[in-house]
Design an enzyme around this catalytic site. Structure first.
Site, PDB file in Angstrom:
ATOM      1  N   HIS A 230       0.721  -1.220  -0.142  1.00  0.00           N
ATOM      2  CA  HIS A 230       0.057   0.063  -0.137  1.00  0.00           C
ATOM      3  C   HIS A 230       0.753   1.226  -0.032  1.00  0.00           C
ATOM      4  O   HIS A 230       0.729   2.237  -0.745  1.00  0.00           O
ATOM      5  CB  HIS A 230      -0.950   0.125   1.085  1.00  0.00           C
ATOM      6  CG  HIS A 230      -1.899  -1.030   0.983  1.00  0.00           C
ATOM      7  ND1 HIS A 230      -2.062  -2.236   0.775  1.00  0.00           N
ATOM      8  CD2 HIS A 230      -3.347  -0.608   1.048  1.00  0.00           C
ATOM      9  CE1 HIS A 230      -3.637  -2.935   0.861  1.00  0.00           C
ATOM     10  NE2 HIS A 230      -4.263  -1.770   0.754  1.00  0.00           N
TER      11      HIS A 230
ATOM     12  N   HIS B  46       1.321  -4.251   9.081  1.00  0.00           N
ATOM     13  CA  HIS B  46       2.651  -3.754   8.618  1.00  0.00           C
ATOM     14  C   HIS B  46       3.819  -3.326   9.715  1.00  0.00           C
ATOM     15  O   HIS B  46       3.264  -2.519  10.662  1.00  0.00           O
ATOM     16  CB  HIS B  46       2.805  -2.882   7.669  1.00  0.00           C
ATOM     17  CG  HIS B  46       2.573  -3.444   6.182  1.00  0.00           C
ATOM     18  ND1 HIS B  46       3.491  -4.342   5.509  1.00  0.00           N
ATOM     19  CD2 HIS B  46       1.474  -3.204   5.385  1.00  0.00           C
ATOM     20  CE1 HIS B  46       2.961  -4.674   4.528  1.00  0.00           C
ATOM     21  NE2 HIS B  46       1.736  -3.761   4.352  1.00  0.00           N
TER      22      HIS B  46
END
Length: 242
Positions: free
Chosen positions: A154, A203
């Site tokens: 992303h 993440h």
């Protein structure tokens, strides 16, 4: 008659200083992470940075698998924001911009946009498969994830797509105020998308940092290619900014 170099648009003679500053800051942060990595450990498919774990735990009040900070609306906002860095939205945005460029007959910018965004996404996918870093294990994942962790897709893809679009559009946009707005809005968008990935626990912070660094460099590389082609067509020679 070819225009002199001094007459070429400033946006073609050097990349926006804001982008240069962001890259320099990101590289400095990356150096600190690497220093932490040196005292950590690297295993098969695993990279350990002590600061990664510390940040994720801090976001959960120091408790592994704790609840995210802030009210419920903040969590929902992060879920909405993170979708802006997903494949579906990025493809849709790129397609809409491509349609605009076709309608306005900006063929060079169209070719650069498509080549830059598609190749950038392919490189990110390749690196994720080669590194194979596991997702964070100290937080619950608030969204479903299926692939490897490093770099953040992303963060990297949003930087590749949005920054590449912004920098290339700056080359055909008149008005300093408009260009500054496009750049500032894009940098804010990419930053919030990356932060959302850490907030949602999917993440490690170093995944996002690496994604930002790669995406920024990728965008500037395609800006440079576009600028070189435009300057060559104009018969101008790049000069260093004063």
């Amino acid at each position: 008659m070819p225009r002199p170099a001094s007459a070429t648009p400033n946006a073609l003679r050097h990349p926006p200083w804001a982008i240069v500053a962001v890259i320099a800051t990101a590289l400095a942060g990356g150096a600190l992470w690497l220093l932490g990595w040196a005292v950590g450990e690297i295993g098969e498919g695993e990279m350990r940075f002590p600061v990664d774990r510390a940040i994720l735990l801090w976001l959960r009040g120091g408790v592994a698998h704790g609840v995210p900070p802030g009210p419920l609306w903040l969590t929902q906002a992060m879920l909405d924001v993170t979708a802006l860095g997903g494949v579906t939205v990025l493809v849709l945005v790129t397609a809409l911009v491509a349609g605009f460029l076709i309608a306005s007959r900006h063929w060079l910018t169209l070719a650069l946009v498509l080549a830059g965004t598609i190749s950038g996404s392919a490189v990110v996918t390749l690196v994720k498969g080669l590194v194979g870093r596991v997702r964070p294990d100290v937080t619950d994942h608030l969204v479903q994830v299926y692939d490897a962790s490093f770099p953040s897709g992303h963060a990297a893809n949003s930087a590749c797509v949005y920054l590449t679009l912004a920098l290339l559009l700056l080359q055909i946009t008149a008005g300093r105020g408009v260009r500054r707005y496009i750049l500032a809005a894009t940098m804010l968008l990419v930053s919030v998308i990356g932060i959302s990935r850490v907030y949602l626990g999917v993440h490690w912070p170093s995944d996002v940092l690496a994604g930002w660094i790669f995406g920024s460099f990728w965008a500037v590389a395609w800006w440079a290619l576009g600028a070189a082609i435009r300057l060559r067509v104009a018969g101008a020679t790049p000069t260093r900014p004063e």
